[in-house]
Design a protein around this motif. Structure first.
Motif, short mmCIF file in Angstrom:
data_model
loop_
_atom_site.label_atom_id
_atom_site.label_comp_id
_atom_site.label_asym_id
_atom_site.label_seq_id
_atom_site.Cartn_x
_atom_site.Cartn_y
_atom_site.Cartn_z
N GLY A 1 0.85 -1.19 0.00
CA GLY A 1 0.00 0.00 0.00
C GLY A 1 0.87 1.22 0.00
N ASP A 2 0.35 2.29 0.58
CA ASP A 2 1.12 3.54 0.59
C ASP A 2 2.28 3.47 1.56
N LEU A 3 2.27 2.54 2.52
CA LEU A 3 3.25 2.52 3.61
C LEU A 3 4.45 1.62 3.31
N ILE A 4 4.20 0.40 2.89
CA ILE A 4 5.26 -0.60 2.79
C ILE A 4 5.77 -0.71 1.36
N ALA A 5 7.09 -0.55 1.22
CA ALA A 5 7.71 -0.64 -0.11
C ALA A 5 8.18 -2.04 -0.42
N ALA A 6 8.73 -2.72 0.58
CA ALA A 6 9.29 -4.05 0.34
C ALA A 6 9.33 -4.85 1.63
N VAL A 7 9.22 -6.17 1.50
CA VAL A 7 9.34 -7.09 2.63
C VAL A 7 10.40 -8.11 2.26
N GLU A 8 11.38 -8.29 3.13
CA GLU A 8 12.50 -9.18 2.84
C GLU A 8 12.65 -10.20 3.97
N VAL A 9 13.23 -11.32 3.65
CA VAL A 9 13.47 -12.38 4.62
C VAL A 9 14.96 -12.53 4.84
N ALA A 10 15.35 -12.70 6.10
CA ALA A 10 16.77 -12.88 6.42
C ALA A 10 16.91 -14.01 7.43
N ALA A 11 18.00 -14.79 7.28
CA ALA A 11 18.25 -15.90 8.19
C ALA A 11 18.43 -15.37 9.63
N PRO A 12 17.97 -16.16 10.60
CA PRO A 12 17.36 -17.49 10.49
C PRO A 12 15.84 -17.45 10.38
N GLY A 13 15.27 -16.23 10.11
CA GLY A 13 13.83 -16.16 9.96
C GLY A 13 13.25 -14.79 10.25
N PHE A 14 14.06 -13.76 10.08
CA PHE A 14 13.57 -12.40 10.28
C PHE A 14 12.72 -11.96 9.10
N VAL A 15 11.68 -11.21 9.38
CA VAL A 15 10.88 -10.57 8.34
C VAL A 15 11.17 -9.08 8.43
N ASN A 16 11.84 -8.53 7.43
CA ASN A 16 12.26 -7.14 7.42
C ASN A 16 11.39 -6.31 6.49
N VAL A 17 11.01 -5.13 6.97
CA VAL A 17 10.09 -4.28 6.21
C VAL A 17 10.76 -2.94 5.91
N ARG A 18 10.62 -2.52 4.64
CA ARG A 18 11.11 -1.20 4.24
C ARG A 18 9.91 -0.32 3.91
N LEU A 19 9.95 0.94 4.36
CA LEU A 19 8.84 1.86 4.14
C LEU A 19 9.01 2.60 2.82
N GLU A 20 7.89 2.97 2.25
CA GLU A 20 7.90 3.77 1.01
C GLU A 20 8.52 5.14 1.27
N HIS A 21 9.43 5.54 0.39
CA HIS A 21 10.07 6.85 0.55
C HIS A 21 9.05 7.98 0.44
N ALA A 22 8.08 7.82 -0.45
CA ALA A 22 7.07 8.87 -0.61
C ALA A 22 6.25 9.04 0.67
N TRP A 23 5.94 7.92 1.32
CA TRP A 23 5.19 8.00 2.58
C TRP A 23 6.02 8.69 3.65
N LEU A 24 7.30 8.33 3.70
CA LEU A 24 8.18 8.98 4.66
C LEU A 24 8.21 10.49 4.44
N ALA A 25 8.38 10.91 3.21
CA ALA A 25 8.44 12.34 2.92
C ALA A 25 7.16 13.05 3.33
N ASP A 26 6.03 12.41 3.11
CA ASP A 26 4.74 13.01 3.49
C ASP A 26 4.64 13.26 5.00
N GLN A 27 5.37 12.47 5.79
CA GLN A 27 5.27 12.61 7.25
C GLN A 27 5.84 13.93 7.75
#
Length: 557
Positions: free
Chosen positions: A79-105
């Motif tokens: 959506g407008d908030l989340i740009a990407a979701v990545e997986v890292a060992a041994p099982g982390f779920v990492n989330v990156r926010l949309e730059h446009a959403w950040l700028a709007d804040q």
């Protein structure tokens, strides 16, 4: 009020993804009922937020953390908030926010103004924060000092969260030490009149301030007490000395930037009959026992390994007994929903006993305590020891006069409450970037200077296109600003007030780095306006943070 936090929105999105993965994989209610927690990763390169939900589900679901993490990541709604979701060992779920959403804040923060960081989590609740509560047996020393800013910051955080907060100073104007105070003054009073016949109490207060009290009594009362027996002199001087010391406490705490709503006196509690009523209630509940002429709390029946006296065999109540009544008075008679006490680290035993007593009264779940270690004052590498009865102490007023209220509060707050603070006078008086207070305040003053320059050029931030904020330094500043409301929530729950000083340093450091590498007012008017808007958000966040700390935000230095 601050809108829903990015952290909470990310947690909601991950929860939705866990439910979808559970439905698709037949994981059952175990997965659907799991609470998804997110936090900021230690390494920003791993994203804006991370969750270990996959690793927590791995064992009960008999799957690998990576397998679960991938199933969750694939189902996170974008959506407008989340740009990407990545997986890292041994099982982390990492989330990156949309730059446009950040700028709007940036616009969101500026529009909120002083409401940035506020929430309604405690709306409708009455909370008492009791702190300092030094015994009125002398002027206020640095031994009591650290509890002041700690309590004040927590009160500020509770108020930011919508609570009706009462700051209270409990005046312990009874007990054996108070009697010794009166005797100490009476001896000095007699000595000033030439009577050296009464020895000074072995455990009395030998410091010069006792002589000053005796001189004041002679100056104001002449010889009216001259012919009284020693015991009557001591009794009369106790009342006078305590009143003067409490008056001094009020001046000193205001000097430290603290305004108490209530000064609650033990003597008033005892004269009200509330202590006797509390004993009756405990007795009716089967929690008291008469033994050896004293009244005991049956602590062993409540899980303690010892039992504690609430009324001595002399008929006098113990401090513990009175404190039970005082806490019940706050939570029942005065109707506070929660009571938070800020106590010195030497009260571990008292805390344990109070927890047992309040559990017997059904009040323990509405009571919290923050224990703090004391402050060591360093001057040219020498440790200065304090103690009223040893006549070696530092007056809090003298410390504030030496370094200023902003520096004093900051240094008392700069470490976790469970760690001893080394207060370095040499550093505290410096006006350089080595001094953390100066470093943070200079960031705010620099921002004010930028706006003065912008005004001279006829430029304002209104109407800025924040979408132009795209480089790493700009986005990093926005991310750090968005940490403030999260921090308010964290400190509200964990009472770790020192986090605000560390956060202020990080935000100031990020701004100084940004300022060094990015011209704010330049030839590109659109970019200049966008950066001016960003700097406005940073300045506001710094003011909010310093405001919680009770530290000023100067516009010039």
């Amino acid at each position: 009020m601050t809108p829903p936090l990015a952290r909470d929105r990310v947690a909601d999105a991950l929860t939705t993804a866990v439910h979808a993965a559970a439905d698709a994989g037949g994981w059952g209610d175990l997965a659907r009922e799991a609470t998804v927690e997110v936090e900021r990763p230690a390494n920003p390169a791993h994203g804006d937020y991370t969750s270990n939900i996959a690793m927590r589900l791995a064992k009960p679901l008999k799957r690998t953390g990576l397998e679960i993490a991938k199933a969750v990541a694939d189902r996170v709604p974008k959506g407008d908030l989340i740009a990407a979701v990545e997986v890292a060992a041994p099982g982390f779920v990492n989330v990156r926010l949309e730059h446009a959403w950040l700028a709007d804040q940036v616009d969101v923060i500026v529009a909120l103004g002083p409401a940035f960081g506020r929430n309604d989590a405690l709306a409708g609740q009455k909370i008492q924060v009791e702190f300092i509560s030094a015994n009125p047996t002398g002027p206020m020393t640095v031994a009591n000092a650290r509890g002041g800013p700690l309590g004040d910051v927590l009160a500020n955080v509770m108020a930011l969260s919508g609570a009706q907060v009462t700051r209270e100073f409990y005046v312990n104007d009874g007990g054996g030490r108070v009697e010794v105070l009166g005797e100490s003054v009476a001896v000095r009073y007699r000595e000033l009149g030439g009577d050296m016949s009464v020895p000074f109490p072995v455990d009395g207060y030998p410091a010069d301030y006792i002589v000053d009290v005796a001189k004041r009594i002679r100056a104001e009362g002449g010889d009216r007490y001259e012919t009284l027996p020693f015991a009557e002199q001591a009794k009369a001087f106790t009342v006078k000395a305590q009143r003067w010391f409490v008056d001094g406490f009020k001046v000193t705490t205001q000097h430290l930037g603290i305004r108490f709503d209530e000064w609650f006196f033990e003597s008033a509690l005892m004269s009200s009959g509330y202590f006797s009523e509390t004993l009756r209630l405990l007795r009716e509940g089967g929690h008291l026992e008469d033994r050896d002429g004293a009244v005991w709390l049956r602590s062993r029946d409540l899980g303690e390994d010892i039992e504690s006296v609430v009324v001595r065999s002399s008929g006098l109540p113990t401090y513990f007994g009175i404190d039970i009544a005082y806490h019940r008075h706050a939570l029942v008679q005065r109707g506070f929903d929660r009571k938070i006490d800020i106590w010195g680290a030497n009260t571990h035993g008292h805390l344990r006993r109070m927890k047992t007593a309040l559990a017997a009264l059904g009040l323990v779940d509405r009571w919290d305590v923050v224990l703090y270690q004391y402050v060591r004052f360093l001057h040219e590498g020498v440790l200065l020891k304090m103690g009223k009865r040893l006549a070696q102490f530092l007056l809090l007023d003298d410390v504030i006069d030496a370094v200023g209220v902003d520096v004093a509060r900051w240094f008392f707050l700069q470490a976790s409450a469970d760690r001893t603070v080394d207060f370095d006078f040499e550093l505290a008086v410096q006006q350089s970037n080595e001094n953390p207070v100066y470093y943070v305040q200079y960031a705010h003053a620099r921002i004010a200077s930028i706006f003065r320059t912008a005004a001279e050029r006829g430029m304002a931030s209104a109407g800025a296109d924040v979408g132009l904020l795209v480089n790493d330094a700009e986005l990093d500043l926005i991310r750090r600003c968005l940490r403030f409301p999260e921090l308010v929530e964290e400190v509200r729950g964990k009472h770790n007030a020192h986090l605000f000083t560390g956060y202020a340093l990080e935000l100031a450091g990020a701004f100084h780095a940004f300022y060094k590498g990015n011209r704010v007012i330049g030839e590109d008017e659109a970019r200049s306006k966008a950066r001016l808007r960003l700097v406005e958000a940073v300045g506001l966040t710094l003011r909010q943070t310093l405001g919680v700390l009770g530290v000023s935000a100067p516009e010039q230095m």
